[in-house]
Design a protein around this motif. Structure first.
Motif, short mmCIF file in Angstrom:
data_model
loop_
_atom_site.label_atom_id
_atom_site.label_comp_id
_atom_site.label_asym_id
_atom_site.label_seq_id
_atom_site.Cartn_x
_atom_site.Cartn_y
_atom_site.Cartn_z
N LEU A 1 0.84 -1.21 0.00
CA LEU A 1 0.00 0.00 0.00
C LEU A 1 0.87 1.26 0.00
O LEU A 1 0.56 2.25 -0.66
CB LEU A 1 -0.97 0.01 1.19
N ARG A 2 1.99 1.20 0.72
CA ARG A 2 2.91 2.34 0.72
C ARG A 2 3.48 2.56 -0.69
O ARG A 2 3.51 3.67 -1.22
CB ARG A 2 4.04 2.11 1.73
N MET A 3 3.88 1.46 -1.31
CA MET A 3 4.48 1.56 -2.65
C MET A 3 3.45 2.01 -3.69
O MET A 3 3.77 2.77 -4.61
CB MET A 3 5.11 0.22 -3.06
N ALA A 4 2.20 1.56 -3.53
CA ALA A 4 1.13 1.96 -4.46
C ALA A 4 0.90 3.47 -4.33
O ALA A 4 0.73 4.16 -5.34
CB ALA A 4 -0.14 1.19 -4.15
N GLU A 5 0.91 3.94 -3.09
CA GLU A 5 0.71 5.37 -2.86
C GLU A 5 1.86 6.17 -3.48
O GLU A 5 1.62 7.19 -4.15
CB GLU A 5 0.67 5.61 -1.35
N GLU A 6 3.09 5.69 -3.27
CA GLU A 6 4.25 6.38 -3.85
C GLU A 6 4.18 6.41 -5.37
O GLU A 6 4.69 7.33 -6.00
CB GLU A 6 5.54 5.70 -3.39
N ALA A 7 3.54 5.37 -5.95
CA ALA A 7 3.42 5.31 -7.41
C ALA A 7 2.16 6.05 -7.89
O ALA A 7 1.73 5.87 -9.03
CB ALA A 7 3.39 3.85 -7.87
N GLN A 8 1.58 6.87 -7.00
CA GLN A 8 0.39 7.69 -7.30
C GLN A 8 -0.84 6.86 -7.64
O GLN A 8 -1.72 7.33 -8.36
CB GLN A 8 0.65 8.66 -8.49
N MET A 9 -0.90 5.63 -7.15
CA MET A 9 -2.10 4.83 -7.40
C MET A 9 -3.16 5.21 -6.37
O MET A 9 -2.83 5.57 -5.24
CB MET A 9 -1.79 3.34 -7.29
N GLU A 10 -4.43 5.09 -6.77
CA GLU A 10 -5.53 5.46 -5.87
C GLU A 10 -5.91 4.25 -5.02
O GLU A 10 -6.07 3.14 -5.54
CB GLU A 10 -6.72 5.91 -6.73
N ILE A 11 -6.04 4.46 -3.71
CA ILE A 11 -6.36 3.35 -2.79
C ILE A 11 -7.58 3.71 -1.97
O ILE A 11 -7.68 4.83 -1.46
CB ILE A 11 -5.17 3.09 -1.83
N GLU A 12 -8.48 2.74 -1.82
CA GLU A 12 -9.63 2.97 -0.95
C GLU A 12 -9.71 1.81 0.04
O GLU A 12 -9.87 0.66 -0.38
CB GLU A 12 -10.91 3.06 -1.78
N GLU A 13 -9.59 2.10 1.34
CA GLU A 13 -9.69 1.05 2.35
C GLU A 13 -11.12 1.06 2.87
O GLU A 13 -11.51 1.96 3.60
CB GLU A 13 -8.68 1.28 3.47
N ARG A 14 -11.89 0.05 2.48
CA ARG A 14 -13.28 -0.06 2.93
C ARG A 14 -13.76 -1.49 2.76
O ARG A 14 -13.13 -2.30 2.05
CB ARG A 14 -14.17 0.90 2.14
#
Ligand code: PDD
Length: 287
Positions: A216-229
């Motif tokens: 999740l950290r790497m996805a965020e760094e790669a500007q990917m959109e994340i939704e935790e739900r």
């Protein structure tokens, strides 16, 4: 080559390593574990696994068998002795044995925890054919206990889930509770729709995956959109792609859920990209 394992302070050939039949890990599943991967002969995210182990022990009021530095030394020595380039290290700590069977916990002053570690040699783990093909999953009810955040060895139901998947011609199972996906039998679960990664938030309902945190950290760094739900299996079936994360399979694309192919039925671009980033960055940070 005979595998060398570690048990309670000793490095021994696997055939000579023993634990008491009264050990509470054996009698009561009164034990916690960790699985750490090895790539290029180095440990992936040792720190994360050591911290989670401590948390599992604390939650169960179990004593620490040794400190973090000693634990690191044991991991490294087993990698060296068993000449592991790619593979896994399994670690288990139990509440030990007081020489009988009793539901009541033994006195930690007189009964020391049991600690066992062994390696699993898995050449080609980073480039596994399974990850190139992707996994087929089925959904099954989640009937596990409600402290899934503690990494205990109560793995009968996850094993049964894998068997149900196998019988259905699939590779793994995703678990459903109150209409929502919790996680996979031995991994955290995600789907991707319109570029957005959806995964269940942390709680006692799922294991706080070490790989999950890193990915999740790497996805965020790669500007990917994340939704935790919370999400349903129906949503996941309509996704563009899906994947799971775990220390033993890293980022594993999921190509089919309950017989429904996702996208074109091959590993999706986001899962493939995250797998690449994860392997690359983790190997750089490995110790
Ligand atoms: N399983 N959820 C469950 C139920 C798990 O058993 C695991 C790990 C994970 C992923 O956690 P991590 O990223 O820290 O490996 C999630 C290990 C690999 C096993 O039982 O073999």
């Amino acid at each position: 080559m005979t595998r060398t394992v570690y048990v309670n302070g000793q490095y021994l050939p696997e055939t000579e390593a023993t634990v008491s039949i009264f050990d509470r890990g054996f009698l009561m599943a009164d034990a916690v574990y960790e699985v750490t991967s090895v790539l290029g002969g180095k440990l992936i995210d040792f720190e994360g696994h050591a911290v989670r182990l401590k948390r599992s022990l604390d939650e169960l009021e179990m004593s620490e068998p040794c400190d973090k530095d000693e634990l690191l030394e044991i991991h490294r020595k087993l990698v060296e002795l068993n000449e592991i380039d790619e593979g896994l290290i399994y670690l288990q700590v139990t509440r030990g044995s007081d020489g009988d069977r009793d539901f009541v916990f033994p006195d930690p002053e007189t009964t020391k925890p049991t600690i066992v570690l062994f390696t699993q040699n898995k050449p080609g783990l980073a480039n596994s054919p399974a990850s190139q093909k992707g996994a087929k999953v089925i959904s099954i009810p989640d009937i596990r206990w409600h402290r899934r955040d503690i990494k205990t060895v109560q793995l009968l139901y996850p094993s049964m889930g894998k068997m149900m998947a196998k019988k259905a011609g699939a590779d793994d199972a995703w678990l459903i509770e109150d209409g929502y996906v919790t996680e996979g039998t031995s991994n955290n679960a995600y789907y991707v729709k319109n570029g957005k990664i959806v995964t269940r938030p942390l709680s006692n309902d799922i294991l706080h995956g070490i790989t999950r945190k890193a990915v999740l950290r790497m996805a965020e760094e790669a500007q990917m959109e994340i939704e935790e739900r919370l999400f349903t299996i129906e949503e996941a079936k309509e996704a563009d792609e899906a994947f799971t994360t775990s220390a033993s399979a890293f980022v594993m694309p999921v190509v089919e859920i309950d017989g429904v192919a996702l996208g074109d039925g091959t590993p999706g671009p986001i899962a493939k990209r995250l797998r690449e980033i994860y392997l690359d960055e983790s190997m750089k940070a490995a110790i």
